[in-house]
Design a protein around this motif. Sequence first.
Motif, PDB file in Angstrom:
ATOM      1  N   LYS A   1      77.180  21.073 -15.805  1.00  0.00           N
ATOM      2  CA  LYS A   1      76.003  20.302 -16.189  1.00  0.00           C
ATOM      3  C   LYS A   1      75.153  20.000 -14.961  1.00  0.00           C
ATOM      4  CE  LYS A   1      74.608  15.903 -18.275  1.00  0.00           C
ATOM      5  NZ  LYS A   1      75.075  14.608 -18.826  1.00  0.00           N
ATOM      6  N   ARG A   2      73.856  20.181 -15.101  1.00  0.00           N
ATOM      7  CA  ARG A   2      72.923  19.876 -14.018  1.00  0.00           C
ATOM      8  C   ARG A   2      72.721  18.369 -13.901  1.00  0.00           C
ATOM      9  NH1 ARG A   2      69.582  24.317 -12.554  1.00  0.00           N
ATOM     10  NH2 ARG A   2      71.090  25.981 -12.169  1.00  0.00           N
ATOM     11  N   HIS A   3      72.637  17.900 -12.645  1.00  0.00           N
ATOM     12  CA  HIS A   3      72.382  16.490 -12.361  1.00  0.00           C
ATOM     13  C   HIS A   3      70.969  16.355 -11.792  1.00  0.00           C
ATOM     14  CE1 HIS A   3      76.588  15.114 -12.950  1.00  0.00           C
ATOM     15  NE2 HIS A   3      76.874  16.341 -12.540  1.00  0.00           N
ATOM     16  N   LYS A   4      70.124  15.666 -12.509  1.00  0.00           N
ATOM     17  CA  LYS A   4      68.722  15.550 -12.122  1.00  0.00           C
ATOM     18  C   LYS A   4      68.549  14.907 -10.753  1.00  0.00           C
ATOM     19  CE  LYS A   4      64.389  13.459 -13.673  1.00  0.00           C
ATOM     20  NZ  LYS A   4      63.745  12.608 -14.707  1.00  0.00           N
ATOM     21  N   ASN A   5      69.407  13.960 -10.432  1.00  0.00           N
ATOM     22  CA  ASN A   5      69.251  13.226  -9.176  1.00  0.00           C
ATOM     23  C   ASN A   5      70.143  13.783  -8.059  1.00  0.00           C
ATOM     24  OD1 ASN A   5      67.353  11.408 -10.184  1.00  0.00           O
ATOM     25  ND2 ASN A   5      68.948  10.090 -11.039  1.00  0.00           N
ATOM     26  N   ARG A   6      70.588  15.018  -8.194  1.00  0.00           N
ATOM     27  CA  ARG A   6      71.396  15.648  -7.136  1.00  0.00           C
ATOM     28  C   ARG A   6      70.611  16.819  -6.550  1.00  0.00           C
ATOM     29  NH1 ARG A   6      77.257  17.423  -8.829  1.00  0.00           N
ATOM     30  NH2 ARG A   6      77.613  15.178  -8.555  1.00  0.00           N
ATOM     31  N   ILE A   7      70.524  16.873  -5.234  1.00  0.00           N
ATOM     32  CA  ILE A   7      69.815  17.977  -4.583  1.00  0.00           C
ATOM     33  C   ILE A   7      70.685  18.566  -3.475  1.00  0.00           C
ATOM     34  CG2 ILE A   7      67.539  16.978  -5.051  1.00  0.00           C
ATOM     35  CD1 ILE A   7      67.393  16.151  -2.143  1.00  0.00           C
ATOM     36  N   ASN A   8      70.396  19.827  -3.143  1.00  0.00           N
ATOM     37  CA  ASN A   8      71.062  20.499  -2.039  1.00  0.00           C
ATOM     38  C   ASN A   8      70.180  20.431  -0.801  1.00  0.00           C
ATOM     39  OD1 ASN A   8      73.114  21.397  -3.862  1.00  0.00           O
ATOM     40  ND2 ASN A   8      71.774  23.084  -4.482  1.00  0.00           N
ATOM     41  N   LEU A   9      70.791  20.206   0.344  1.00  0.00           N
ATOM     42  CA  LEU A   9      70.068  20.200   1.611  1.00  0.00           C
ATOM     43  C   LEU A   9      70.684  21.268   2.507  1.00  0.00           C
ATOM     44  CD1 LEU A   9      68.010  18.940   3.601  1.00  0.00           C
ATOM     45  CD2 LEU A   9      69.821  17.362   4.316  1.00  0.00           C
ATOM     46  N   LEU A  10      69.920  22.310   2.803  1.00  0.00           N
ATOM     47  CA  LEU A  10      70.355  23.359   3.716  1.00  0.00           C
ATOM     48  C   LEU A  10      69.763  23.054   5.085  1.00  0.00           C
ATOM     49  CD1 LEU A  10      69.835  26.482   1.415  1.00  0.00           C
ATOM     50  CD2 LEU A  10      71.883  25.072   1.698  1.00  0.00           C
ATOM     51  N   ALA A  11      70.618  22.568   5.978  1.00  0.00           N
ATOM     52  CA  ALA A  11      70.170  22.073   7.284  1.00  0.00           C
ATOM     53  C   ALA A  11      70.168  23.193   8.304  1.00  0.00           C
ATOM     54  CB  ALA A  11      71.078  20.932   7.743  1.00  0.00           C
TER      55      ALA A  11
END
Length: 439
Positions: free
Chosen positions: A169-179
């Motif tokens: 399930k997708r989480h609207k308030n979760r993001i990926n950060l590629l540093a």
Amino acid sequence: MEPNHEEAYRPLAINPFRISQPLGGVLALQGIYKSVPILHGAQGCAESIKTVMSRHFREPISIQNIAMHEYNLIFGGADTIREVVNIVMSKHKPDVIGIIGTSLTEVVGEDLLEAAASYGKDNVFALRDKLLFALYLPDYEGSMESGYAKTVYSVLQEVIRRNTHTSRKRHKNRINLLAGSHLSPGDVMELKEIIASFGLEVIVLPDLSSSLTGHLLTGHTPLSRGGVPLDYLNEISTSAFTIAIGGSMESSARLLQQALDIPYRVFPALTGLQATDDFFRFLQQHSRNEVQVKYRWQRQFLLDTLLDTRSVFRGKKVVAALDPDHLVALHQWLVEAGVKSFRSVASAPSPALEQLAGKVRVGDLEDLEAEAAGGADLWISNSHGEQAARRNGVPFIPLGFPIFNRFGSPMSINVGYKGTVDQLNCFGNILMNKESVYR
């Protein structure tokens, strides 16, 4: 000023500052919890990488080596690879194993990808909750930045492959950060705090903020002590968005979009007023939350600092030698500060260099000396450029990797409003007093 990008073609580098790709691969794996990079090449390569990284970060570095001997050169090293992986698996129990091929690996024609795939097929049960991958990072091309980016890409490929048939399930308030590799552990920590302030959960890859920032854990382990855990990394497919910092990370962000349909945005830099405003504006629109008062105050401090330091930056000439993404970030905020001339040398070719106005050359520190000979007020590079800056009588600021003989570099913050203020004050003091940080 029209872009003028050149590449110096010479049989050898006179005074190199480029850091090899394998080191970038080792660095990226330090940002994953309980990971171990296995370097396939000469033993001296692994030792030199470990020494340089330990001197810069002042932390223990996780790395193993598959030493190559005459027998391996003649009959191949597949059996040795399997033996070393077996030893690492049984003795250290890592969650992530990355087999990194060097120039020597390619010269002898060792098929690392097949060796890793074959081992995975024969040890499915042992690797059911682990991640094993291999990639080639020859020293004769690219730089630390490209080696780091390729390793992140390989990790994501394996994560996606392992979770292809898993519905999440997708989480609207979760993001990926590629540093990107140009971000310090302190930068990554600052970005995590900024993103969290908007009520967003963030998965960082690689997360150096919890592995190379200093800790006093008891005991010794050959594995990375911090970074993003593998079980959390597997949740990357549940994020609603991906943020990539630095052009070198765009390929990884695009991979997530193509494989998992996760939209992304690349921020070339997060230092400077305009770049930071764009970042906060995006987070505000994505989360639909307001910017916290803390960061509104930090923006006011930045505006005041820009006014205070304008006189010392106005009309100055700066020369710099860094990796491409780092050059872009440095150039953007120096232009905002009023610098007149920015002449630079990049460690390797990159599409990111097209964002630089003026002359930029792919070369070495001898090229930067030639630029400084025409007059310069500030010399910016890693510690390998310190002697050349002294020789030319140009005030020197250490930036990039590696930095020796200076405490606190890994914890320095160079992003956001706060990081930009710190940069302005640091550089402004050097320009005002015309003294290098080593004097």
